[in-house]
Scaffold this motif. Structure first.
Motif, PDB file in Angstrom:
ATOM      1  N   LYS A  76       0.839  -1.198   0.000  1.00  0.00           N
ATOM      2  CA  LYS A  76       0.000   0.000   0.000  1.00  0.00           C
ATOM      3  C   LYS A  76       0.873   1.246   0.000  1.00  0.00           C
ATOM      4  N   ASP A  84      -3.868   3.984   2.496  1.00  0.00           N
ATOM      5  CA  ASP A  84      -4.380   2.617   2.354  1.00  0.00           C
ATOM      6  C   ASP A  84      -4.660   2.199   0.911  1.00  0.00           C
ATOM      7  N   THR A 142      -3.907   0.683  -2.579  1.00  0.00           N
ATOM      8  CA  THR A 142      -2.928  -0.332  -2.979  1.00  0.00           C
ATOM      9  C   THR A 142      -2.007   0.206  -4.071  1.00  0.00           C
TER      10      THR A 142
END
Length: 143
Positions: free
Chosen positions: A3, A86, A88
């Motif tokens: 992430k 957060d 990816t």
């Protein structure tokens, strides 16, 4: 897959920004000094856009403007795509590829917490694949 927070943990959260009234010339000096391809634009602490080398090439030079007289507000990219810690790495790649962009501001709870580049994303992917390959080699060979 990793992430954005994994990239920031390696790279750091340094955010380099200018105000909209800054001249393009002064922003370019800062970019050269810090070896950056983009600067975030903040107005009284609020994120309002991004200024990139591409903005300079397309909106100053090719339009015959003067970098010493033109303000960042005149040529910055407003409302750029952003990601969160957060998001990816895969989603970052998709976003960068589909929108033809090289930099993604990282926002958390309405605040800038970093900036990642396509170079950061590619390096992360290469390092991650190298790690996986090395572990597979150790598993296969028993070492």
């Amino acid at each position: 897959m990793g992430k954005v927070r994994n990239i920031l943990a390696i790279k750091g959260n340094a955010v380099f920004s200018v105000e909209p009234e800054t001249t393009v010339y002064n922003a370019l000096e800062q970019m050269v000094e810090k070896n950056l391809g983009a600067l975030l634009v903040e107005d009284k602490g609020k994120f309002v856009g991004i200024f990139t080398e591409r903005d300079y090439a397309r909106k100053v030079i090719l339009r015959g403007k003067s970098s010493r007289e033109t303000q960042i507000r005149e040529i910055m990219s407003e409302h750029p795509a952003t990601v969160t810690p957060d998001t990816t790495i895969e989603d970052c790649m998709k976003l960068m590829t589909s929108r033809y962009i090289r930099h993604l501001p990282v926002m958390e709870e309405g605040k800038l917490v970093g900036l990642i580049s396509i170079g950061d994303v590619v390096k992360y992917i290469i390092d991650e694949q190298k790690f996986i390959i090395e572990n597979l080699e150790h598993y296969i060979t028993g070492h």
